[in-house]
Enzyme design. Structure first.
Site, PDB file in Angstrom:
ATOM      1  N   HIS A  82       0.843  -1.198   0.000  1.00 27.05           N
ATOM      2  CA  HIS A  82       0.000   0.000   0.000  1.00 27.05           C
ATOM      3  C   HIS A  82       0.871   1.237   0.000  1.00 27.05           C
ATOM      4  O   HIS A  82       1.850   1.319   0.724  1.00 27.05           O
ATOM      5  CB  HIS A  82      -0.900   0.009   1.241  1.00 27.05           C
ATOM      6  CG  HIS A  82      -2.052   0.963   1.106  1.00 27.05           C
ATOM      7  ND1 HIS A  82      -3.293   0.568   0.674  1.00 27.05           N
ATOM      8  CD2 HIS A  82      -2.135   2.289   1.319  1.00 27.05           C
ATOM      9  CE1 HIS A  82      -4.100   1.616   0.634  1.00 27.05           C
ATOM     10  NE2 HIS A  82      -3.414   2.681   1.024  1.00 27.05           N
ATOM     11  N   ASP A 161     -14.006   3.516   6.803  1.00 26.25           N
ATOM     12  CA  ASP A 161     -12.887   4.222   6.162  1.00 26.25           C
ATOM     13  C   ASP A 161     -13.310   4.723   4.789  1.00 26.25           C
ATOM     14  O   ASP A 161     -12.932   5.824   4.384  1.00 26.25           O
ATOM     15  CB  ASP A 161     -11.657   3.309   6.040  1.00 26.25           C
ATOM     16  CG  ASP A 161     -10.599   3.965   5.155  1.00 26.25           C
ATOM     17  OD1 ASP A 161     -10.077   5.014   5.566  1.00 26.25           O
ATOM     18  OD2 ASP A 161     -10.358   3.479   4.039  1.00 26.25           O
ATOM     19  N   ARG A 168     -12.730  13.184   3.786  1.00 19.18           N
ATOM     20  CA  ARG A 168     -11.456  13.899   4.010  1.00 19.18           C
ATOM     21  C   ARG A 168     -10.927  14.475   2.702  1.00 19.18           C
ATOM     22  O   ARG A 168     -10.327  15.553   2.685  1.00 19.18           O
ATOM     23  CB  ARG A 168     -10.417  12.939   4.613  1.00 19.18           C
ATOM     24  CG  ARG A 168     -10.710  12.587   6.062  1.00 19.18           C
ATOM     25  CD  ARG A 168      -9.872  11.408   6.533  1.00 19.18           C
ATOM     26  NE  ARG A 168      -8.467  11.601   6.302  1.00 19.18           N
ATOM     27  CZ  ARG A 168      -7.641  10.640   5.868  1.00 19.18           C
ATOM     28  NH1 ARG A 168      -8.070   9.433   5.619  1.00 19.18           N
ATOM     29  NH2 ARG A 168      -6.369  10.912   5.699  1.00 19.18           N
ATOM     30  N   SER A 183      -6.536   4.944   8.411  1.00 19.58           N
ATOM     31  CA  SER A 183      -7.203   4.670   7.144  1.00 19.58           C
ATOM     32  C   SER A 183      -6.512   3.504   6.423  1.00 19.58           C
ATOM     33  O   SER A 183      -7.152   2.521   6.034  1.00 19.58           O
ATOM     34  CB  SER A 183      -7.161   5.937   6.275  1.00 19.58           C
ATOM     35  OG  SER A 183      -7.478   5.654   4.944  1.00 19.58           O
ATOM     36  N   LYS A 187      -7.845  -0.762   6.327  1.00 21.49           N
ATOM     37  CA  LYS A 187      -8.087  -1.504   5.082  1.00 21.49           C
ATOM     38  C   LYS A 187      -7.199  -2.745   5.013  1.00 21.49           C
ATOM     39  O   LYS A 187      -7.639  -3.800   4.592  1.00 21.49           O
ATOM     40  CB  LYS A 187      -7.772  -0.617   3.868  1.00 21.49           C
ATOM     41  CG  LYS A 187      -8.813   0.457   3.624  1.00 21.49           C
ATOM     42  CD  LYS A 187      -8.587   1.123   2.290  1.00 21.49           C
ATOM     43  CE  LYS A 187      -7.506   2.174   2.346  1.00 21.49           C
ATOM     44  NZ  LYS A 187      -7.981   3.537   2.542  1.00 21.49           N
TER      45      LYS A 187
HETATM   46  N1  URA Z   1      -4.121   6.278   1.578  1.00 16.40           N
HETATM   47  C1  URA Z   1      -5.159   5.804   2.322  1.00 16.40           C
HETATM   48  O1  URA Z   1      -5.613   4.676   2.137  1.00 16.40           O
HETATM   49  N2  URA Z   1      -5.661   6.606   3.256  1.00 16.40           N
HETATM   50  C2  URA Z   1      -5.195   7.833   3.508  1.00 16.40           C
HETATM   51  O2  URA Z   1      -5.682   8.482   4.385  1.00 16.40           O
HETATM   52  C3  URA Z   1      -4.121   8.321   2.728  1.00 16.40           C
HETATM   53  C4  URA Z   1      -3.603   7.522   1.768  1.00 16.40           C
END
Ligand code: URA
Length: 433
Positions: A82, A161, A168, A183, A187
């Site tokens: 990620h 999220d 956001r 966040s 995930k």
């Molecule tokens: N990537 C994400 O999944 N969440 C964030 O808040 C910023 C980048």
């Protein structure tokens, strides 16, 4: 409990209790807390931060706000990656098939564009026919069959999220370490991979403007992941310059395919090799040198590209686009931006490039906005390059000449050309485990 009191406590820097955070997330997911109150909360966190304890509880509450995927049938071979978000960051599209072609199990949930940064879900959707929303059943079937599946955040995985992320994006509350950490990790925890490689970006085009902020974010995420029994590595990579030349959804997929074909820009390839190798260290228990060697071989031999073909086909995409880029969405306007004078490009702010790309249609200004998959920027010159007056610096891809003219003006304003060559930051800062 009242959301008003929770906002007020956060505004006054008073630590929230576990019950308050869990109540807030469950009511927000259910739709009883409105977006305007959640925006006020996000803004209070943006200014006042969260304690480690609050961040851990928020992550856990969001991870468990919907379904969670069980990947235990793959033992410790499942590995996720990620990025914290950047400009021109198409690494997932390269590393996922590379790792899967070498035996790693890539079962990945991925996000949409956020603020000035792009999202892999939008990029993959620019492939004609590609289905980014998979049911749990077809997702797992595909992983069983070909070792790779990538889905957008469905309604049921970490839905809290999903809602908060979109909110956001349009309320200027993205750049907050606890909100980013919770966040991302919510995930990752919900989507079940045993190992996770985090690409933590550093620099003007990232949400982490300094190495200190990036290290803090990396450590927070590693702590959350390991306390939940996952193996986590964070690779800190540069985002003062966009990665590669192409910014914008279908343009980025084409550049990712170039790398899988063994060409493409060297900065993009270097970061992809580092990320894929660190994923294989975790999934295949290889040492890093062996992993790097195998990754390079998988690209050279074409086996990674073959895995990409299988993956695209499995998700309904037209794999012929790999050999024929004209099958991708194509912009009606291609507008050249030329250097105003001769010299070195000594400033070209990456975040502003991201915003220009959003203005051209590649991202969302409001959460319900549609994306123009063909829109974006091809950078012919980047920070540190020497240009002659009138050289093409960039080509803008968009749907209207007005948008192109306005974007060209901004691009020339942010491109500083001087007599002095600028030092280019390193691509990889460090690897934290
Ligand atoms: N990537 C994400 O999944 N969440 C964030 O808040 C910023 C980048």
């Amino acid at each position: 409990m009242r959301m008003y009191d929770i906002i007020s406590k956060k505004q006054n820097n008073i630590e929230l209790t576990e019950d308050e955070i869990r109540w807030m997330i469950s009511e927000y997911t259910a739709g009883t807390i409105p977006d305007y109150q959640m925006s006020a909360f996000a803004m209070a966190v943006y200014f006042n931060g969260m304690t480690k304890y609050e961040t851990a509880v928020l992550t856990d509450a969001m991870a468990n706000s919907g379904d969670t995927l069980d990947l235990s049938r793959y033992g410790d071979r499942s590995v996720d990656k990620h990025s914290t978000g950047g400009i021109g960051d198409k690494t997932t599209i390269v590393v996922a098939p590379v790792v899967a072609s070498l035996g790693g199990i890539v079962a990945k949930m991925t996000g949409r564009g956020l603020g000035h940064t792009g999202g892999t879900a939008d990029k993959l959707e620019s492939i004609p026919g590609f289905n980014i929303i998979l049911s749990e059943e077809s997702f797992l079937r595909q992983v069983d069959e070909i070792g790779i599946a990538v889905t957008a955040q469905s309604g049921n995985l970490a839905p809290a999220d999903k809602k908060l992320y979109a909110l956001r994006d349009v309320t200027a509350t993205v750049e907050s370490t606890p909100l980013i950490a919770s966040s991302i990790m919510s995930k990752k925890l919900a989507s079940g991979a045993h190992s996770i490689v985090l690409d933590v970006k550093v620099g003007s085009g990232s949400f982490n403007k300094t190495p200190e902020i990036a290290v803090d974010l990396a450590k927070t995420m590693i702590e959350i992941g390991t306390s939940c029994g996952r193996n986590v590595t964070a690779v800190l990579t540069d985002m003062n310059l966009p990665l590669g030349k192409n910014i914008g959804n279908s343009l980025e997929v084409q550049e990712a395919i170039d790398v899988l074909k063994g060409s493409g820009p060297s900065d993009l390839k270097t970061v992809c090799v580092e990320l894929a190798s660190n994923m294989l260290v975790l999934s295949n228990k290889w040492d890093i040198d062996h992993a790097r060697e195998q990754v390079n071989k998988a690209i050279k031999s074409g086996s990674a590209l073959q895995k990409f073909r299988e993956w695209i086909t499995a998700q309904g995409g037209n794999a012929e686009c790999i050999d024929d880029y004209s099958l991708f969405p194509n912009s009606s306007v291609k507008y050249e931006v030329r250097a105003a004078k001769t010299g070195y490009i000594s400033d070209m702010n990456a975040e502003k490039l991201g915003l220009i790309s959003v203005a051209l249609g590649a991202g969302r200004e409001k959460k319900e906005d549609n994306i123009d998959f063909s829109a974006g920027i091809v950078l012919e010159k980047k920070l540190g390059d020497y240009v002659n007056q009138n050289d093409v610096i960039a080509v803008l891809h968009t749907s209207s000449l007005d948008k192109a003219v306005a974007a060209a003006k901004t691009l020339l304003e942010i491109t500083v050309i001087s007599g002095k060559k600028t030092d280019i930051p390193p691509l990889i800062y460090s690897v934290l485990k």
